[in-house]
Structure formats: C-alpha cells, structure tokens
Write a protein that holds these residues in place. Sequence first.
Motif, PDB file in Angstrom:
ATOM      1  N   ILE A   6      32.855  67.248 -15.816  1.00  0.00           N
ATOM      2  CA  ILE A   6      32.180  67.611 -15.086  1.00  0.00           C
ATOM      3  C   ILE A   6      32.042  66.978 -13.568  1.00  0.00           C
ATOM      4  CG2 ILE A   6      29.496  68.903 -14.611  1.00  0.00           C
ATOM      5  CD1 ILE A   6      30.250  70.035 -17.189  1.00  0.00           C
ATOM      6  N   ALA A   7      31.733  65.604 -13.973  1.00  0.00           N
ATOM      7  CA  ALA A   7      30.664  64.754 -13.180  1.00  0.00           C
ATOM      8  C   ALA A   7      32.311  64.390 -12.061  1.00  0.00           C
ATOM      9  CB  ALA A   7      31.036  63.168 -13.862  1.00  0.00           C
TER      10      ALA A   7
ATOM     11  N   HIS B 140      35.259  55.736 -14.172  1.00  0.00           N
ATOM     12  CA  HIS B 140      34.670  56.987 -13.544  1.00  0.00           C
ATOM     13  C   HIS B 140      33.101  57.228 -12.114  1.00  0.00           C
ATOM     14  CE1 HIS B 140      34.506  60.761 -12.157  1.00  0.00           C
ATOM     15  NE2 HIS B 140      36.052  60.640 -12.670  1.00  0.00           N
ATOM     16  N   ALA B 141      32.453  56.196 -13.299  1.00  0.00           N
ATOM     17  CA  ALA B 141      31.409  56.507 -12.493  1.00  0.00           C
ATOM     18  C   ALA B 141      31.581  55.465 -11.369  1.00  0.00           C
ATOM     19  CB  ALA B 141      30.133  56.191 -13.281  1.00  0.00           C
ATOM     20  N   LEU B 142      31.993  54.537 -11.303  1.00  0.00           N
ATOM     21  CA  LEU B 142      31.873  53.609 -10.242  1.00  0.00           C
ATOM     22  C   LEU B 142      32.418  53.368  -9.724  1.00  0.00           C
ATOM     23  CD1 LEU B 142      32.156  50.020 -12.396  1.00  0.00           C
ATOM     24  CD2 LEU B 142      29.784  50.981 -11.404  1.00  0.00           C
ATOM     25  N   PHE B 143      34.291  54.346  -9.455  1.00  0.00           N
ATOM     26  CA  PHE B 143      34.881  55.123  -8.463  1.00  0.00           C
ATOM     27  C   PHE B 143      34.350  56.259  -8.179  1.00  0.00           C
ATOM     28  CE2 PHE B 143      38.035  51.399 -10.228  1.00  0.00           C
ATOM     29  CZ  PHE B 143      38.742  51.509  -9.617  1.00  0.00           C
ATOM     30  N   ALA B 144      33.746  57.249  -8.696  1.00  0.00           N
ATOM     31  CA  ALA B 144      33.138  58.507  -8.042  1.00  0.00           C
ATOM     32  C   ALA B 144      32.500  58.478  -7.341  1.00  0.00           C
ATOM     33  CB  ALA B 144      32.557  59.088  -8.949  1.00  0.00           C
ATOM     34  N   VAL B 145      31.216  56.743  -7.638  1.00  0.00           N
ATOM     35  CA  VAL B 145      30.348  57.318  -6.497  1.00  0.00           C
ATOM     36  C   VAL B 145      30.757  55.670  -5.327  1.00  0.00           C
ATOM     37  CG1 VAL B 145      27.694  55.064  -5.931  1.00  0.00           C
ATOM     38  CG2 VAL B 145      28.241  56.433  -8.113  1.00  0.00           C
ATOM     39  N   ALA B 146      31.717  55.432  -5.570  1.00  0.00           N
ATOM     40  CA  ALA B 146      32.352  54.075  -4.301  1.00  0.00           C
ATOM     41  C   ALA B 146      33.125  55.380  -3.264  1.00  0.00           C
ATOM     42  CB  ALA B 146      33.457  53.407  -4.923  1.00  0.00           C
ATOM     43  N   TYR B 147      33.617  56.224  -4.077  1.00  0.00           N
ATOM     44  CA  TYR B 147      34.435  57.340  -3.651  1.00  0.00           C
ATOM     45  C   TYR B 147      33.248  58.108  -2.745  1.00  0.00           C
ATOM     46  CZ  TYR B 147      37.010  61.833  -2.166  1.00  0.00           C
ATOM     47  OH  TYR B 147      37.219  63.317  -1.319  1.00  0.00           O
TER      48      TYR B 147
ATOM     49  N   THR C 216      25.190  59.239 -14.516  1.00  0.00           N
ATOM     50  CA  THR C 216      24.220  59.862 -15.300  1.00  0.00           C
ATOM     51  C   THR C 216      25.263  60.746 -16.864  1.00  0.00           C
ATOM     52  OG1 THR C 216      22.682  60.481 -14.133  1.00  0.00           O
ATOM     53  CG2 THR C 216      22.186  61.325 -16.417  1.00  0.00           C
ATOM     54  N   LEU C 217      26.370  61.817 -15.583  1.00  0.00           N
ATOM     55  CA  LEU C 217      27.264  62.685 -16.408  1.00  0.00           C
ATOM     56  C   LEU C 217      28.176  61.486 -16.937  1.00  0.00           C
ATOM     57  CD1 LEU C 217      27.404  65.528 -14.491  1.00  0.00           C
ATOM     58  CD2 LEU C 217      26.025  64.919 -16.190  1.00  0.00           C
ATOM     59  N   ASP C 218      28.491  61.278 -15.853  1.00  0.00           N
ATOM     60  CA  ASP C 218      30.088  59.388 -16.873  1.00  0.00           C
ATOM     61  C   ASP C 218      29.463  58.767 -17.674  1.00  0.00           C
ATOM     62  OD1 ASP C 218      31.418  60.093 -15.725  1.00  0.00           O
ATOM     63  OD2 ASP C 218      31.748  59.438 -13.910  1.00  0.00           O
TER      64      ASP C 218
ATOM     65  N   LEU D 263      20.576  61.370  -4.935  1.00  0.00           N
ATOM     66  CA  LEU D 263      20.566  62.103  -6.386  1.00  0.00           C
ATOM     67  C   LEU D 263      22.062  62.129  -6.517  1.00  0.00           C
ATOM     68  CD1 LEU D 263      17.591  64.785  -5.744  1.00  0.00           C
ATOM     69  CD2 LEU D 263      17.585  62.851  -6.977  1.00  0.00           C
ATOM     70  N   ALA D 264      22.818  62.632  -6.145  1.00  0.00           N
ATOM     71  CA  ALA D 264      24.095  63.624  -6.741  1.00  0.00           C
ATOM     72  C   ALA D 264      25.058  62.603  -7.038  1.00  0.00           C
ATOM     73  CB  ALA D 264      24.711  63.897  -5.043  1.00  0.00           C
ATOM     74  N   CYS D 265      24.863  60.598  -6.530  1.00  0.00           N
ATOM     75  CA  CYS D 265      25.419  59.932  -7.085  1.00  0.00           C
ATOM     76  C   CYS D 265      24.567  59.708  -8.573  1.00  0.00           C
ATOM     77  CB  CYS D 265      25.014  58.672  -6.194  1.00  0.00           C
ATOM     78  SG  CYS D 265      26.244  58.368  -4.928  1.00  0.00           S
ATOM     79  N   LEU D 266      23.395  59.707  -8.739  1.00  0.00           N
ATOM     80  CA  LEU D 266      22.563  59.448  -9.705  1.00  0.00           C
ATOM     81  C   LEU D 266      23.238  60.654 -11.099  1.00  0.00           C
ATOM     82  CD1 LEU D 266      18.677  58.745  -9.146  1.00  0.00           C
ATOM     83  CD2 LEU D 266      20.795  57.062  -9.663  1.00  0.00           C
ATOM     84  N   LEU D 267      22.768  62.027 -10.677  1.00  0.00           N
ATOM     85  CA  LEU D 267      23.561  62.456 -11.513  1.00  0.00           C
ATOM     86  C   LEU D 267      25.135  62.465 -12.147  1.00  0.00           C
ATOM     87  CD1 LEU D 267      22.535  65.250 -12.709  1.00  0.00           C
ATOM     88  CD2 LEU D 267      24.193  66.481 -11.467  1.00  0.00           C
TER      89      LEU D 267
END
Length: 160
Positions: free
Chosen positions: A65-66, A144-151, A16-18, A9-13
């Motif tokens: 926020i993301a 940013h979404a890709l690297f944030a989820v990878a992180y 989604t934000l990004d 859910l955190a990754c999806l959020l």
Amino acid sequence: MGKNMMGILACLLIVTLDVIAGILGIRAEAAQNQEKHVRLWLFECKEPSHDAFVFGVAAATLLSIAHILANLVGGCSVCTQEEIQKASPSKKLSIACLVFTWIILAVGLSMLVIGTKSNSKSRASCGFTHHHFLSTGGILCMVHALFAVAYYVTSTATLP
C-alpha cells in the motif's frame, strides 16, 4: 489545504505505513523464533507460528500500500532513454529514487512473503532454514520509506 500540506501529509502517511510494516516484520520474526524447532545443519524442522504468519501478511500488505501510494502521489512517469539523458539532474535523481523504491519493494516483499509462507499452517514440515527473512524484510520496509519520500520530494521539485 495547499499543495505543500497535502504533500507533507502524503509523505507522513507513506512513512507511517512503512514504519508500521517494518515493526510488524520484526515482530513476526520474534514470534517465529518463539516456536519450537530442531536444526540439523542446513535443514530445520519447526512448528509454524500463526502470529508470525499474521504479522508477515500485514507487513507485506502495508508495504504494498505504501509503495502504491508513493507512486500515485509522486507521479509515475515513464521516460525514453533519450529523455532521461536530456533531463535535469533533479529529474534524474527522481528516476533513480523510483528505481530504488521498486528494487527495495521487490526484495523486501519477497523476503516477507518467504518468511510468511514458512509460517503457514500447511508448512509444518522440514526444509531449508529461513532465518531472518521477516526481520530483514521489515528493515527494508523502513528503507523503502526513505526512498519513497525522496522520490516524492524530487519528483515534485522537478519542473516540467
């Protein structure tokens, strides 16, 4: 709810934000391009676009926020140089993803702010061209979404 479900859910959020921030950045560029402008070499005179300003502010806010959310759920751990050298490959990958998210945030947010500032009401004058700052900032939101989820995935996969 299990820990895995909360992580999903955190990754999806975050994604989604990004993605919404990226779409808003691209829409801001489109709104900016609809305004009248006159160009003379590197200098450009144009009317500011209120829609581009609003979309740019929204995109910059959602990107911020993301990023904050990604750092909170991924766990922001600061390591010394010695700890990094002794760390597992998964931990090193996690640190690399964290560094990339910060770099992408800095560049993407800067581009969004520059593009947004050029569309503020007080900027109805002539100056250097600021082409594609908003759309490039929007694309960087999606990266940013890709690297944030990878992180998040690599930081939660590492064993303490």
